[in-house]
Design a protein around this motif. Structure first.
Motif, short mmCIF file in Angstrom:
data_model
loop_
_atom_site.label_atom_id
_atom_site.label_comp_id
_atom_site.label_asym_id
_atom_site.label_seq_id
_atom_site.Cartn_x
_atom_site.Cartn_y
_atom_site.Cartn_z
N GLN A 70 -26.36 -10.97 -40.54
CA GLN A 70 -24.97 -10.52 -40.59
C GLN A 70 -24.31 -10.84 -39.25
O GLN A 70 -24.87 -10.58 -38.19
N ALA B 296 -26.19 -1.91 -38.32
CA ALA B 296 -26.86 -2.60 -39.43
C ALA B 296 -28.28 -2.07 -39.63
O ALA B 296 -28.75 -1.96 -40.77
N GLN C 32 -16.51 -8.58 -37.56
CA GLN C 32 -16.47 -9.90 -38.19
C GLN C 32 -15.18 -10.64 -37.83
O GLN C 32 -15.19 -11.85 -37.56
#
Length: 468
Positions: free
Chosen positions: A183, A100, A192
């Motif tokens: 996130q 990220a 995720q």
């Protein structure tokens, strides 16, 4: 997560151009980017090795195999190998966050994968918040990362970018980290789907469970009580000035991890390295002298050795992977123990002689989701559908092994998974299919649960076959 490999800075060996007379003339080959040598004992050298390891893992290769490949390709000293391994493992625990960060500081994913791996490794070293755990000063990391880029023809073109990205991160560290941890993948360093699945399975404990993988696991030994008592071995460690604590009937946790060659008595079979939770298997199986025992899916042989330490049994160690059978041989030779070792698929019967077993240990294939702190690459190599597919394979193995068990005999189902589809749901369905008697066993152990987080995530279900 892995980016596709693309060739960069490739040029034709010779470029053709026409002269004024119209004849073709060969132009000299364009010069290759100039690279700078690095010392084999430098952080830059270790960063290159770790970057290549990370690139291999994100391309689908398990971390131990990726490290082995890098060590084979490089003439690294034992010290450099240790540094490469340490940085690689640290980075695998931070992939979600550094990915990220890279996305936030670059306009496109850095290529080739080696460059991406270098940025992942360098950022991992820079984001360590606990100064006691930070192995290098920030300015050293930046300097050595630039040197690492300059040492490779595949990265030298981007050494300015490496310098700019890392220096920007240091300038804006707090702001960047605050932004990316919004996130889920960056906050928890998992895909995720893994975070979502963990929330669903453990609505009360999911945050603790995910956080458990942020730190390296303890190093736990199993004392071979055929050769020593746990009291005598603790005394031996004390004499060697090695701090340790007893955490189970045969389990000792070292306060600081050691290379196995530095563990007293290891080469002589006095102890083995085995997680405290995994040491429950042989005890739960309740083996007695004279029993005929099957250890299905036995490699690398840790549980095999423990069974033989507890009782004088006729043991068959089975594994489908012929290459891993050597590990069972090596472990038993070191422990001075014997078992029949055979290649075979536990879901088939072509290896079975028809004689039923008193005890069967079924350490079935699974996603290994319970050992991610020990194997941090697993979370990036697994797919959402893997648990269901592996559960089908495990179910087939259990059904096949059940008919090989004597009436009154016991079968122990073991997985190193935390997903119910591979553990509790599997156990319930198996008991219903075969009218198996379910005996007392720990069920699901989580890395956050007992003994101060000193064991992996494992599942145990013990069954007895009804008498005819």
């Amino acid at each position: 997560m892995a980016e596709p490999t693309r060739k960069i800075l490739t040029r034709p060996a010779l470029n053709k151009a026409k002269t004024r007379t119209g004849k073709e003339q060969l132009k000299p080959k364009a010069p290759e980017p100039e690279t700078l040598p690095i010392k084999a004992d430098s952080l830059a050298f270790s960063l290159v090795g770790a970057a290549q390891t990370v690139a291999y893992v994100l391309d689908g290769i398990a971390l131990p195999q990726a490290l082995s490949r890098v060590f084979t390709q490089t003439d690294a000293s034992p010290q450099a190998r240790g540094a490469i391994q340490d940085i690689s493992y640290r980075t695998m625990r931070q992939v979600g966050r550094v990915d990220a960060l890279i996305a936030a500081m670059t306009t496109k994913a850095p290529e080739p994968p080696l460059l991406y791996g270098l940025l992942c490794c360098a950022l991992t070293l820079l984001i360590t918040e606990n100064t006691d755990e930070a192995p290098y000063d920030d300015f050293v990391v930046v300097d050595q990362a630039v040197n690492a880029a300059a040492s490779s023809p595949n990265m030298v073109f981007a050494k300015g970018m490496v310098n700019a990205v890392l220096r920007r991160f240091l300038r804006e560290k707090d702001e960047l980290l605050t932004m990316v941890v919004k996130q889920a993948a960056a906050r928890w360093n998992y895909p995720q789907w893994w975070v979502d699945q963990c929330k669903s399975a453990y609505p009360q404990d999911w945050q603790q469970l995910l956080s458990a993988a942020d730190t390296p696991p303890p190093m736990t030994l199993r004392v071979n009580q055929r050769l020593s008592s746990i009291e005598n071995y603790l005394l031996l460690l004390k004499q060697a000035q090695i701090e340790a604590s007893q955490i189970g009937p045969s389990a000792i946790r070292l306060h600081k991890a050691l290379q196995v060659q530095n563990i007293p008595g290891f080469a002589q079979g006095m102890v083995s390295v085995q997680d405290a939770g995994a040491q429950l298997a042989a005890v739960l199986l309740d083996v007695q002298d004279g029993h005929k025992v099957l250890d299905a899916c036995a490699a690398p042989g840790g549980k095999t050795g423990h069974i033989l330490e507890l009782a004088k049994v006729d043991l068959l160690a089975l594994d489908v992977d012929a290459k891993r059978l050597d590990k069972i041989h090596d472990n038993l030779a070191r422990l001075q123990l014997f078992a029949t070792i055979k290649e075979g698929d536990a879901s088939w019967s072509n290896w079975w002689d028809g004689q039923q077993f008193d005890r069967i240990l079924a350490d079935v294939p699974c996603t290994a989701s319970g050992v991610v702190r020990r194997h941090p690459d697993i979370r990036w190599l697994r797919r959402k559908t893997d648990a269901a597919q592996l559960a089908v394979t495990s179910s087939r193995i259990l059904d096949n092994l059940w008919r090989m068990l004597k009436p009154g005999g016991k079968l122990l189902l073991v997985t190193c998974s935390i997903w119910p589809i591979e553990s509790e749901n599997q156990a319930k369905a198996f008991a219903e299919r075969h009218a198996a008697i379910r005996l007392d066993a720990p069920g699901q152990l989580l890395p956050t649960s007992e003994i101060n987080n000193e064991h992996d995530g494992l599942f145990y279900a013990l069954f007895q076959k009804p008498e005819v």
